[in-house]
Enzyme design. Structure first.
Site, mmCIF file in Angstrom:
data_model
loop_
_atom_site.group_PDB
_atom_site.id
_atom_site.type_symbol
_atom_site.label_atom_id
_atom_site.label_comp_id
_atom_site.label_asym_id
_atom_site.label_seq_id
_atom_site.Cartn_x
_atom_site.Cartn_y
_atom_site.Cartn_z
ATOM 1 N N TYR A 17 0.829 -1.206 0.000
ATOM 2 C CA TYR A 17 0.000 0.000 0.000
ATOM 3 C C TYR A 17 0.870 1.266 0.000
ATOM 4 C CZ TYR A 17 -4.289 -2.722 0.584
ATOM 5 O OH TYR A 17 -5.347 -3.586 0.385
ATOM 6 N N SER A 18 0.644 2.180 0.962
ATOM 7 C CA SER A 18 1.301 3.491 0.898
ATOM 8 C C SER A 18 2.781 3.465 1.251
ATOM 9 C CB SER A 18 0.577 4.493 1.792
ATOM 10 O OG SER A 18 -0.613 4.929 1.177
ATOM 11 N N ALA A 19 3.306 2.345 1.702
ATOM 12 C CA ALA A 19 4.762 2.260 1.827
ATOM 13 C C ALA A 19 5.416 2.449 0.465
ATOM 14 C CB ALA A 19 5.173 0.930 2.452
#
Length: 390
Positions: A67-69
């Site tokens: 995801y947002s990593a």
């Protein structure tokens, strides 16, 4: 007891213990954690089930959506271009992307895209999902969008739009899509199992995600029963016009199935990176030092890249957040090992960061998407790393 595979240096044994406890006490199904110190792995562990439907075990090479990593990887690409002189963070976005100079955006610098200050968290007219996955229609929609606050005056987490905004600048400045730039300039030199746009031949290595629903849906609880500290956030969740909701409703339909082959194959440089924990940690290790002779940014570029740009109440998340030009900086809710650390979390648990003070880099990935304040898995691992350093 879940079998834990891999290796750990003796002084980092507390990390193995915390990783094992994540399975027995904190809900991990399949996961991996990796820590680099001085450019070499000192923790490389994995365990559990990669696919609960088939019973496939998590192996050394299992891939996981982070995801947002992903944003940390994309930010790194932007700073590499800046170091090469192909991108100036203080120059208006419109220099690289002329169509962007509409609706009061002509003077927004690239830096404000990276630091979530541009006010472009949502769209007045969402883009059909199939068109958003094709890239150009979403870029065109954002180029025409009016900012939802005066740019530069505050910040709010551009959860979905950030990837197209920063990614389009990367594409214009480099002549390559952000996923291709990352693959050629970062993943290949470091030998990373990390993809922004998954090749079809790698799909069988990806774990199956499991989503845990909250035990209590706070949006259905009477207002008078909600704790004072949560009332503003719950009110935002209940309001379809809040930034908290609109930031994740930029496509039609708003819900994106991140497990689908089409979504995983697309380039969504804010949210669909697929990686191992080892690759996350190795990338961050190469930001603060050499890894097998490869360093991604000079110390001078890194210092500029990790300097605080935004600090305070986040207009989307409605909590305290801090950002540099693309990386999250430590707060009480973002576990890292020191005040000079930088990195990025991902929905439901994943985390990658570097701490130049301790010369360490960290990566954790998991297929049990939990999220919320009751998810202590990454924090417990970071605490164990911190203990190992003393």
């Amino acid at each position: 007891m879940t079998t834990i595979d891999g290796e750990v240096a003796a002084e980092f044994e507390p990390v193995r213990e915390a990783f094992s406890a994540n399975f027995s006490q904190h809900g991990d199904i399949g996961a991996a954690v990796c820590v680099y110190q001085y450019g070499r792995p000192v923790v490389d562990l994995w365990g559990g089930i990669a696919d609960p439907e088939t019973g496939r075990s998590w192996t050394r090479d299992t891939l996981q959506l982070v995801y947002s990593a992903t944003k940390g990887a994309t930010a790194t690409a932007a700073h590499m271009l800046a170091e090469r002189g192909a991108l100036d963070l203080d120059t208006p976005v419109a220099k690289y992307w002329p169509e962007f100079a509409t609706n009061g955006k002509a003077h927004i610098p690239v830096r404000w895209l990276l630091s979530h200050q541009a006010g472009l968290v949502a769209l007045d007219q969402p883009v059909p999902l199939h068109a958003a996955l094709a890239w150009h229609p979403m870029a065109a929609a954002l180029a025409g969008q009016r900012p939802l606050w005066t740019p530069g005056t505050t910040h709010g987490y551009h959860g979905r739009t950030w990837g197209w905004l920063v990614g389009e600048v990367i594409r214009r400045a480099s002549g390559r899509t952000p996923g291709r730039f990352f693959a050629e300039e970062i993943a290949a030199p470091l030998g990373l199992d990390f993809f922004i746009g998954l090749p079809a031949g790698e799909r069988d290595r990806v774990s199956r995600m499991v989503y845990r629903r909250p035990e209590v849906d706070l949006t259905t609880v009477p207002a008078e029963s909600i704790p004072d500290e949560l009332r503003e956030l719950v009110a935002a969740w209940r309001d379809p016009n809040s930034f908290s909701n609109r930031a994740y409703a930029v496509t039609a339909p708003a819900e994106i199935n991140f497990a689908s082959p089409e979504v995983q194959a697309a380039e969504l440089p804010a949210s669909n990176g697929i990686s191992t924990a080892r690759a996350l940690a190795r990338m961050y290790a190469a930001l603060i030092g050499k890894v097998n002779g490869v360093r991604l940014l000079t110390p001078q570029t890194l210092e500029a890249a990790t300097k605080e740009q935004a600090n305070g109440k986040d207009q989307v998340m409605l909590i305290h957040s801090r950002f540099s030009a693309g990386y999250m900086l430590p707060t009480e809710s973002i576990p890292m090992t020191g005040p000079n650390a930088f990195g990025h979390t991902g929905r439901g648990g994943s985390l990658g960061f570097a701490d130049p003070e301790h010369t360490i880099a960290f990566g954790y990935v998991t297929n049990h998407i939990i999220g919320g304040t009751d998810d202590v898995r990454a924090a417990s691992l970071v605490d164990a790393v911190r203990k190992s350093l003393t």
